[in-house]
Design a protein around this motif. Structure first.
Motif, mmCIF file in Angstrom:
data_model
loop_
_atom_site.group_PDB
_atom_site.id
_atom_site.type_symbol
_atom_site.label_atom_id
_atom_site.label_comp_id
_atom_site.label_asym_id
_atom_site.label_seq_id
_atom_site.Cartn_x
_atom_site.Cartn_y
_atom_site.Cartn_z
ATOM 1 N N ASP A 29 0.815 -1.216 0.000
ATOM 2 C CA ASP A 29 0.000 0.000 0.000
ATOM 3 C C ASP A 29 0.850 1.268 0.000
ATOM 4 O O ASP A 29 0.314 2.374 0.082
ATOM 5 C CB ASP A 29 -0.947 0.006 1.204
ATOM 6 C CG ASP A 29 -0.200 -0.189 2.524
ATOM 7 O OD1 ASP A 29 1.039 -0.316 2.485
ATOM 8 O OD2 ASP A 29 -0.864 -0.224 3.579
ATOM 9 N N ILE A 30 2.189 1.114 -0.095
ATOM 10 C CA ILE A 30 3.107 2.249 -0.123
ATOM 11 C C ILE A 30 4.070 2.061 -1.285
ATOM 12 O O ILE A 30 4.376 0.920 -1.667
ATOM 13 C CB ILE A 30 3.888 2.369 1.210
ATOM 14 C CG1 ILE A 30 2.907 2.471 2.386
ATOM 15 C CG2 ILE A 30 4.812 3.580 1.212
ATOM 16 C CD1 ILE A 30 3.578 2.495 3.740
ATOM 17 N N ASP A 31 4.549 3.148 -1.848
ATOM 18 C CA ASP A 31 5.484 3.062 -2.966
ATOM 19 C C ASP A 31 6.717 2.248 -2.576
ATOM 20 O O ASP A 31 7.270 2.399 -1.485
ATOM 21 C CB ASP A 31 5.919 4.458 -3.411
ATOM 22 C CG ASP A 31 4.796 5.223 -4.089
ATOM 23 O OD1 ASP A 31 3.824 4.568 -4.525
ATOM 24 O OD2 ASP A 31 4.887 6.464 -4.167
ATOM 25 N N VAL A 32 7.160 1.378 -3.484
ATOM 26 C CA VAL A 32 8.295 0.493 -3.252
ATOM 27 C C VAL A 32 9.558 1.117 -3.837
ATOM 28 O O VAL A 32 9.552 1.643 -4.950
ATOM 29 C CB VAL A 32 8.035 -0.891 -3.876
ATOM 30 C CG1 VAL A 32 9.264 -1.788 -3.747
ATOM 31 C CG2 VAL A 32 6.822 -1.546 -3.227
ATOM 32 N N THR A 33 10.658 1.044 -3.068
ATOM 33 C CA THR A 33 11.931 1.609 -3.535
ATOM 34 C C THR A 33 12.986 0.542 -3.820
ATOM 35 O O THR A 33 13.928 0.793 -4.573
ATOM 36 C CB THR A 33 12.495 2.595 -2.491
ATOM 37 O OG1 THR A 33 12.692 1.901 -1.238
ATOM 38 C CG2 THR A 33 11.517 3.745 -2.274
ATOM 39 N N ALA A 34 12.872 -0.644 -3.225
ATOM 40 C CA ALA A 34 13.840 -1.715 -3.458
ATOM 41 C C ALA A 34 13.218 -3.039 -3.044
ATOM 42 O O ALA A 34 12.270 -3.083 -2.244
ATOM 43 C CB ALA A 34 15.132 -1.470 -2.678
ATOM 44 N N LEU A 35 13.772 -4.139 -3.588
ATOM 45 C CA LEU A 35 13.237 -5.471 -3.330
ATOM 46 C C LEU A 35 14.323 -6.403 -2.803
ATOM 47 O O LEU A 35 15.503 -6.232 -3.096
ATOM 48 C CB LEU A 35 12.650 -6.070 -4.619
ATOM 49 C CG LEU A 35 11.470 -5.349 -5.253
ATOM 50 C CD1 LEU A 35 11.149 -5.965 -6.613
ATOM 51 C CD2 LEU A 35 10.249 -5.411 -4.340
ATOM 52 N N ALA A 36 13.896 -7.393 -2.033
ATOM 53 C CA ALA A 36 14.761 -8.491 -1.611
ATOM 54 C C ALA A 36 13.931 -9.761 -1.651
ATOM 55 O O ALA A 36 12.722 -9.745 -1.409
ATOM 56 C CB ALA A 36 15.319 -8.256 -0.210
ATOM 57 N N ARG A 37 14.604 -10.846 -1.954
ATOM 58 C CA ARG A 37 13.906 -12.116 -2.107
ATOM 59 C C ARG A 37 14.338 -13.096 -1.029
ATOM 60 O O ARG A 37 15.531 -13.334 -0.822
ATOM 61 C CB ARG A 37 14.214 -12.709 -3.485
ATOM 62 C CG ARG A 37 13.703 -14.131 -3.680
ATOM 63 C CD ARG A 37 14.010 -14.614 -5.071
ATOM 64 N NE ARG A 37 13.676 -16.027 -5.227
ATOM 65 C CZ ARG A 37 13.655 -16.658 -6.384
ATOM 66 N NH1 ARG A 37 13.979 -16.002 -7.485
ATOM 67 N NH2 ARG A 37 13.344 -17.927 -6.460
ATOM 68 N N GLY A 38 13.353 -13.667 -0.320
ATOM 69 C CA GLY A 38 13.628 -14.719 0.647
ATOM 70 C C GLY A 38 13.272 -16.068 0.062
ATOM 71 O O GLY A 38 13.013 -16.203 -1.142
#
Length: 347
Positions: free
Chosen positions: A117-126
């Motif tokens: 529900d908030i703008d995403v700036t970076a991702l990580a994968r588990g």
């Protein structure tokens, strides 16, 4: 019946010889007059034991057959695998905000995790979840069932400058502060004032590798390593000089480092693998060119998978897969050519 059928055979013929032999054999094995009573008496004595053994044997055979059936049923059951991610996939965000895992070879969407529900700036994968750094400085965890949960231990505030996940742990950098979240426990590491963590990598043992830059200096970024359970970042002096590292990621043999190939031509890059203890080169030296010049603050990501393949991605949506010494451009494969958000993908 004809006469020839009933006539006695000639005693000197072959047939008579055979008959005489058979009679002799029968005489040798013919039971005596007392044999039958002895057999019947023994049979009566053993009948009770045989009944018990017979029932027991039948029950044992039935039980063995049932166990064998159960074993085969268990063996035929498919292994439990995460539904959200797949070995040959990467995680990205579509233009409509949905986080998805995408098959690397085909570009087909493997799984949709939902929309933060908030703008995403970076991702990580588990292993099963996707972590999204958000514009308010927090981190959201998205599960394979579509649930979205704000991560405890990551206090919203400053911009998240780097994020990574491994073996159920999450690590987040905001400026010179690093937070390592494992279950309900958060360990915080603070670097000297003026430093900023531009990238970090977490391995399955808990070791951290940081790409750090001094805000007040024109010197290139440096590598620092924090041992598992440690709270101090030791500078790692490498054989490389000049431009310094841009991004880093752990492999099974060491630390992969993405750096400019020439400082004046920043779209030309290379990846080398170094020893995280000594800084010496283990292997690598793969050279290729990106689609546009980058610098230390440009949002470019380096990530690896269990097979030590490396994915380099930029904010343009273009990606390069490094497998050994080969480099394959995967440009245009973002979710079967669906538009993606300007956030680098991660394996």
């Amino acid at each position: 019946m004809t006469e020839s059928d009933t006539a006695a055979p000639d005693g000197s013929s072959d047939e008579q010889l055979v008959r005489n032999g058979l009679h002799a054999l029968v005489a040798d094995v013919e039971p005596s007059a007392t044999a039958l009573p002895r057999v019947l008496a023994g049979r009566r004595r053993r009948s009770g034991v045989r009944t018990v053994l017979g029932v027991t044997g039948a029950v044992a055979a039935t039980t063995a057959a049932l166990l064998l059936t159960l074993v085969f049923v268990v063996d035929r059951s498919p292994p439990t695998v995460p539904t959200g991610t797949a070995p040959d996939s990467y995680v990205t965000q579509l233009a409509d905000g949905t986080l998805v895992s995408v098959m690397l070879e085909t570009g087909e969407v493997h799984h949709e995790f939902g929309r933060p529900d908030i703008d995403v700036t970076a991702l990580a994968r588990g292993e099963e979840h996707v972590y999204a750094a958000t514009a308010d400085g927090g981190v959201s965890r998205l599960g394979p069932d579509g649930t979205v949960r704000r991560m405890r231990g990551v206090v919203p505030g400053d911009e998240v400058t780097a994020i990574d996940a491994a073996d159920g742990r999450l690590v987040v950098a905001s400026g010179n502060r690093v937070s390592l979240v494992s279950g309900n426990t958060t360990r915080r590491i603070t670097l000297p004032t003026g430093l900023v963590v531009r990238d970090l990598a977490l391995d399955r043992s808990g070791r951290l590798a940081l790409v750090v830059r001094d805000r007040a200096s024109s010197e290139p970024p440096t590598l620092r390593v924090i041992p598992a359970g440690g709270d101090s970042a030791a500078r790692l002096d490498t054989f490389e000089v000049g431009c310094g590292p841009l991004r880093t990621a752990w492999t099974s043999t060491g630390l992969a480092v993405l750096r400019p190939d020439e400082c004046a031509v920043t779209e030309a890059v290379r990846i080398t693998t170094i020893d995280p203890t000594t800084g010496s080169r283990i292997g690598g030296g793969v050279h290729f060119r990106l689609d546009h010049p980058i610098d230390a603050t440009e949002d470019v990501r380096l990530s690896t998978d269990a097979a030590d393949r490396m994915l380099v991605s930029t904010t343009t949506g273009n990606m390069w897969l490094v497998d050994g010494t080969g480099v394959d451009s995967v440009t245009g494969r973002c979710a079967s050519h669906r538009d993606c958000a300007p956030i680098p993908s991660v394996m």
